[in-house]
Write a protein that holds these residues in place. Structure first.
Motif, PDB file in Angstrom:
ATOM      1  N   VAL A 115       0.676  -1.143  -0.158  1.00  0.00           N
ATOM      2  CA  VAL A 115       0.146  -0.070   0.130  1.00  0.00           C
ATOM      3  C   VAL A 115       0.801   1.094  -0.157  1.00  0.00           C
ATOM      4  O   VAL A 115       0.704   2.017  -0.953  1.00  0.00           O
ATOM      5  CB  VAL A 115      -0.811   0.070   1.043  1.00  0.00           C
ATOM      6  CG1 VAL A 115      -1.687   1.334   1.217  1.00  0.00           C
ATOM      7  CG2 VAL A 115      -1.946  -1.021   1.056  1.00  0.00           C
ATOM      8  N   GLY A 116       1.929   1.296   0.939  1.00  0.00           N
ATOM      9  CA  GLY A 116       2.826   2.618   0.979  1.00  0.00           C
ATOM     10  C   GLY A 116       3.481   2.837  -0.279  1.00  0.00           C
ATOM     11  O   GLY A 116       3.432   3.783  -0.802  1.00  0.00           O
ATOM     12  N   THR A 117       3.876   1.620  -1.006  1.00  0.00           N
ATOM     13  CA  THR A 117       4.508   1.830  -2.320  1.00  0.00           C
ATOM     14  C   THR A 117       3.664   2.317  -3.365  1.00  0.00           C
ATOM     15  O   THR A 117       3.912   3.215  -4.261  1.00  0.00           O
ATOM     16  CB  THR A 117       5.356   0.372  -2.471  1.00  0.00           C
ATOM     17  OG1 THR A 117       6.037   0.081  -1.710  1.00  0.00           O
ATOM     18  CG2 THR A 117       6.294   0.741  -3.674  1.00  0.00           C
ATOM     19  N   VAL A 118       2.552   1.711  -3.241  1.00  0.00           N
ATOM     20  CA  VAL A 118       1.697   1.912  -4.692  1.00  0.00           C
ATOM     21  C   VAL A 118       0.954   3.216  -4.325  1.00  0.00           C
ATOM     22  O   VAL A 118       1.110   4.021  -5.502  1.00  0.00           O
ATOM     23  CB  VAL A 118       0.461   0.972  -4.575  1.00  0.00           C
ATOM     24  CG1 VAL A 118      -0.571   1.455  -5.670  1.00  0.00           C
ATOM     25  CG2 VAL A 118       1.180  -0.545  -5.013  1.00  0.00           C
ATOM     26  N   LEU A 119       0.963   3.765  -3.141  1.00  0.00           N
ATOM     27  CA  LEU A 119       0.321   5.150  -2.902  1.00  0.00           C
ATOM     28  C   LEU A 119       1.325   6.279  -3.464  1.00  0.00           C
ATOM     29  O   LEU A 119       1.043   7.223  -4.156  1.00  0.00           O
ATOM     30  CB  LEU A 119       0.106   5.528  -1.479  1.00  0.00           C
ATOM     31  CG  LEU A 119      -1.223   5.108  -0.886  1.00  0.00           C
ATOM     32  CD1 LEU A 119      -1.255   5.488   0.606  1.00  0.00           C
ATOM     33  CD2 LEU A 119      -2.482   5.501  -1.713  1.00  0.00           C
ATOM     34  N   ARG A 120       2.675   6.008  -3.494  1.00  0.00           N
ATOM     35  CA  ARG A 120       3.746   6.826  -3.779  1.00  0.00           C
ATOM     36  C   ARG A 120       3.881   6.819  -5.132  1.00  0.00           C
ATOM     37  O   ARG A 120       3.902   7.866  -5.850  1.00  0.00           O
ATOM     38  CB  ARG A 120       5.192   6.331  -3.122  1.00  0.00           C
ATOM     39  CG  ARG A 120       6.178   6.469  -3.975  1.00  0.00           C
ATOM     40  CD  ARG A 120       6.617   8.020  -3.660  1.00  0.00           C
ATOM     41  NE  ARG A 120       8.183   8.175  -4.293  1.00  0.00           N
ATOM     42  CZ  ARG A 120       8.405   8.006  -5.560  1.00  0.00           C
ATOM     43  NH1 ARG A 120       7.480   7.676  -6.350  1.00  0.00           N
ATOM     44  NH2 ARG A 120       9.682   8.086  -5.947  1.00  0.00           N
ATOM     45  N   ARG A 121       3.670   5.751  -5.863  1.00  0.00           N
ATOM     46  CA  ARG A 121       3.939   5.640  -7.359  1.00  0.00           C
ATOM     47  C   ARG A 121       2.430   5.638  -8.165  1.00  0.00           C
ATOM     48  O   ARG A 121       2.921   6.012  -9.281  1.00  0.00           O
ATOM     49  CB  ARG A 121       4.361   4.124  -7.742  1.00  0.00           C
ATOM     50  CG  ARG A 121       5.635   3.845  -7.310  1.00  0.00           C
ATOM     51  CD  ARG A 121       6.247   2.800  -7.986  1.00  0.00           C
ATOM     52  NE  ARG A 121       7.217   2.048  -7.050  1.00  0.00           N
ATOM     53  CZ  ARG A 121       7.914   0.705  -7.392  1.00  0.00           C
ATOM     54  NH1 ARG A 121       7.446  -0.009  -8.187  1.00  0.00           N
ATOM     55  NH2 ARG A 121       9.014   0.692  -6.538  1.00  0.00           N
ATOM     56  N   LYS A 122       1.445   5.885  -7.358  1.00  0.00           N
ATOM     57  CA  LYS A 122       0.140   6.195  -7.989  1.00  0.00           C
ATOM     58  C   LYS A 122      -0.317   5.121  -8.990  1.00  0.00           C
ATOM     59  O   LYS A 122       0.220   4.039  -9.266  1.00  0.00           O
ATOM     60  CB  LYS A 122       0.029   7.616  -8.416  1.00  0.00           C
ATOM     61  CG  LYS A 122      -0.456   8.549  -7.610  1.00  0.00           C
ATOM     62  CD  LYS A 122      -0.054   9.817  -8.157  1.00  0.00           C
ATOM     63  CE  LYS A 122       1.332  10.429  -7.575  1.00  0.00           C
ATOM     64  NZ  LYS A 122       2.196  11.332  -8.234  1.00  0.00           N
TER      65      LYS A 122
END
Lengths: 137, 254
Positions: A130-137
């Motif tokens: 979740v953290g990674t995906v939120l950052r990469r959109k």
């Protein structure tokens, strides 16, 4: 047990852990801080009565997101911060009890503890995602 | 050595060092591609997996390929950052040979922290996490000594080239043995001291990379690393379990 003592232990432990994996010197302090941050979130959520897997999930997402932001600011790969930050979230106690019950031949209890370990490991992975995906959109 | 050979060697060396140091495959592929395109390749196709790197270059309209098997890992996040940083500053004024020399020299000056400092960190990590798992000051000392012993064991065994899972098994067993021995001599409790000592063995790097590889679409690496993390955890648990079972059989209190 004093919460401040736990958070300090967490900071020192995570920082030492990052050093063993040869994190860049200027990232060490922040690694320790991220470890304490994740563990702090975990403690708060457990205090308000969240289930252990849910608490670990949210703590891991906070670790993931904070690591991505720090990575952008410091130009050091987010992996460095994440590797350090998730260490305090590892379900050590559940894993230990699972082992202990197996050693005592108490298989039913062992499997219960083991499934909670699996739960929390999956929660850590999902939280990081979740953290990674939120950052990469 | 032709310049294409140098380019191949440069790409594979940089990739191997990063992969062994604990980088995600996505970062390895990006970095190798960036370095090669900066120093003269027209195009570079890189596939990195946890166990090897495949590289195809296009130079002056000709294709050239090379493969490198990557075996042992030696986590070194500082080296990963250094090569990553190097790939962002490199430009065509640097010859491939000079770039290769730079990458190799980055790997040589890898002693960011002296072995003694790392050993102190192993002690302090073991002690701190023992406290986190509910240990008292005496437990923390036992856990710290356990962490230090496990750290020294890993270092010794990896130098001897022992299999990764065997090392983790032995580490788990040593951590548990230390805690049992301490609990006989001193009034320490078993659980926090065991957990503090074996925390170094937790496959945190593998798990992190498995998740990030999977998300970035490197499914092969993601799945492979997830399985490896599971195997490591099983090896550590088996080591701890062996010692605890023996101790229980001998009549010790768990």
């Amino acid at each position: 047990m004093n919460t401040l003592l736990l958070l300090t232990a967490c900071f020192v432990g995570t920082l030492s852990f990052a050093l063993i994996f040869r994190a860049p010197p200027r990232s060490l302090f922040w690694c320790g801080l991220i470890g304490a941050l994740g563990y702090g979130v975990l403690l708060i959520l457990q205090n308000v009565g969240a289930g252990s897997a849910a608490a670990v999930f949210f703590a891991a997402s906070v670790v993931g997101l904070a690591s991505e932001l720090l990575a952008r600011a410091s130009k050091i790969p987010a992996t460095v911060y994440i590797i350090a930050g998730i260490i305090p979230l590892v379900p050590g106690a559940a894993a230990y009890f699972s082992m202990l019950y197996f050693a005592q031949g108490n298989y039913r209890e062992a499997l219960v503890a083991l499934s909670s370990v699996a739960h929390m490991a999956i929660a850590i992975s999902a939280g990081l995602a979740v953290g990674t995906v939120l950052r990469r959109k | 050595m032709s310049s294409t050979d140098t380019l191949l060697r440069l790409g594979l060396t940089a990739g191997e060092l990063m992969l062994r140091g604990g980088a995600e495959v996505c970062r390895v592929e990006d970095t190798v591609q960036r370095i090669l395109c900066a120093v003269g390749a027209d195009g570079a196709n890189v596939i990195a997996t946890p166990t090897g790197i495949y590289l195809t270059l296009s130079v002056d309209g000709k294709l050239a390929s090379a493969v490198r098997r990557v075996t042992n890992t030696a986590y070194d996040l500082n080296l990963v950052c250094a090569i990553n940083q190097f790939s962002r500053h490199i430009d065509s004024t640097i010859s491939p040979q000079a770039a290769l020399t730079t990458v190799l020299s980055l790997a040589k000056q890898n002693e960011v922290y002296s072995p003694r400092l790392a050993a102190v960190a192993a002690f302090s990590a073991g002690g701190s996490f023992t406290v986190l798992f509910g240990g008292t000051a005496v437990d923390a000392a036992a856990g710290g000594i356990g962490g230090l012993l496990v750290f020294l064991l890993i270092r010794k065994l990896s130098r001897l080239g022992v299999n990764r899972f065997a090392i983790d098994y032995c580490g788990g067993a040593l951590g548990a043995f230390n805690a049992v021995a301490m609990s006989i001599v001193f009034p320490t409790s078993l659980q926090p001291a065991v957990l503090g000592a074996i925390l170094i063995l937790v496959p945190g790097v593998l798990l992190t990379n498995a998740v990030r590889d999977s998300i970035s679409g490197d499914l092969l690496s993601g799945a492979a690393r997830m399985v490896e993390a599971l195997l490591v955890a099983v090896a550590v648990a088996a080591g701890v379990g062996t010692v605890l079972s023996l101790w229980a059989t001998l009549g010790g209190i768990l």
